[in-house]
Enzyme design. Sequence first.
Site, PDB file in Angstrom:
ATOM      1  N   PHE A  55       0.858  -1.185   0.000  1.00 62.06           N
ATOM      2  CA  PHE A  55       0.000   0.000   0.000  1.00 62.06           C
ATOM      3  C   PHE A  55       0.890   1.229   0.000  1.00 62.06           C
ATOM      4  O   PHE A  55       1.733   1.389   0.877  1.00 62.06           O
ATOM      5  CB  PHE A  55      -0.926   0.036   1.222  1.00 62.06           C
ATOM      6  N   ASP A 103       9.101   2.437   1.576  1.00 63.98           N
ATOM      7  CA  ASP A 103       7.934   3.184   2.027  1.00 63.98           C
ATOM      8  C   ASP A 103       7.818   2.946   3.530  1.00 63.98           C
ATOM      9  O   ASP A 103       7.334   1.907   3.968  1.00 63.98           O
ATOM     10  CB  ASP A 103       6.681   2.713   1.286  1.00 63.98           C
ATOM     11  N   LYS A 133       2.844   9.914   8.280  1.00 67.33           N
ATOM     12  CA  LYS A 133       2.119   9.468   9.467  1.00 67.33           C
ATOM     13  C   LYS A 133       2.773   9.950  10.769  1.00 67.33           C
ATOM     14  O   LYS A 133       2.597  11.103  11.138  1.00 67.33           O
ATOM     15  CB  LYS A 133       1.939   7.950   9.435  1.00 67.33           C
TER      16      LYS A 133
END
Length: 394
Positions: free
Chosen positions: A129, A214, A244
């Site tokens: 993702f 990532d 995040k």
Amino acid sequence: MPKPLMETYSPPKETFVSGEGVYLFDQNGDKYLDFIAGIAVNALGHRHPKAVQALKDQADKLWHTSNMFRVPGQIELAEKYCRDSFADRVFFTNSGTEAMECALKAARHYWYSRGRPDKYRIVTFTGAFHGRSYGAINAGGNPKYLEGFGPRMEGFDQVEFGDHDALKAAITEETAAICVEPVQGEGGVRAIPDVCLRGLRELCDERELLLIYDEVQSGAGRTGKLWAHQWAGSAQPDIMAVAKGVGGGFPMGACLATDACGEHMVVGTHGSTFGGNPLAMAVGNVVYDELTKPGFLDHVNEVANFLGQQLQGLKDSHSDKVEEVRGRGLLLGLKLREGYVNKTLAKHARDHHLLMGAAGDNVLRMAPPLIIEEAHARQAVEALDAALSELKPG
Ligand SMILES: *Cc1c(COP(=O)(O)O)cnc(C)c1O
């Protein structure tokens, strides 16, 4: 009822209006233990006094100039990121998706600037993702997220997670980079073993490819190291996307790169109006200073070990429903057995005032604030024990 919002989410009835440390409060003043933290975002919990103060102070000075003028907080934070990592260059963004876009562009542009525009393909893994932009859904390759949005974008090759032969076979003269999450979050909280990350680095060196991590979810101290790949020692990337947790709840992200991968990203190649704005940098600097202060990550590792053990115990006592405990540090998942549904378990947990999330592969996901104490872990496991007892098939 009018529906002013696009219904891209289906939130539960509980609505939260304030937070304090590891707790959230709804409109009725009911208190919930937050074990998902905005999906691995509120690393310092809610209303961390230093972060609140930094944001208030900056709000009183200057909000925004755009990147047409220098933002001092960017230089300060980029220097810190580079001081403690593989990176030499940083580009600030507002989100993880944008950090990934910058990473993908930097990888392609690296080869372009070396006279190899034909080397543009990026290899990714099933369960990946990377966000929801066109570039990111194509990199992620999840058919659910691609469906209905036109033709697939050229230039991404996806191989089965863990299939080393398929990975080698997917690499051609046109491959620019391999892109991977050191711990897959959305895909089901799957950690890549350290030895495999080192193997990936060696493969990239052998075949002259760039390695992109990532770490949007796995970074910012989440696994007990500042960046998850640091567990694997020498397996450093060329480019890394983060977001995040690095903003602790203020929307921000960054793309980090080596000099070789960052120096060709010059005027005109990339940009962002809001990326790295003074408010984000004020908070980002405080969050980073907290994450890197002596003892902080030791605490994460201690409490994560405790929580991990408790969850193993829970798995043993509910082995008819729980197949496996997964993840690393404070990014943890319970994989449920077939017939039981992760979202139903999350709902039962909520009824016990414990907030957790769902991930792919029927996994209950937890990513509590990094400041939790053993008592919070114990409280969460008790609530989860009750929720599991209530969990029925279907
Ligand atoms: C959440 C996430 C993204 C996307 O970040 P946004 O801030 O939602 O754009 C990208 N990659 C990973 C691994 C993520 O967990």
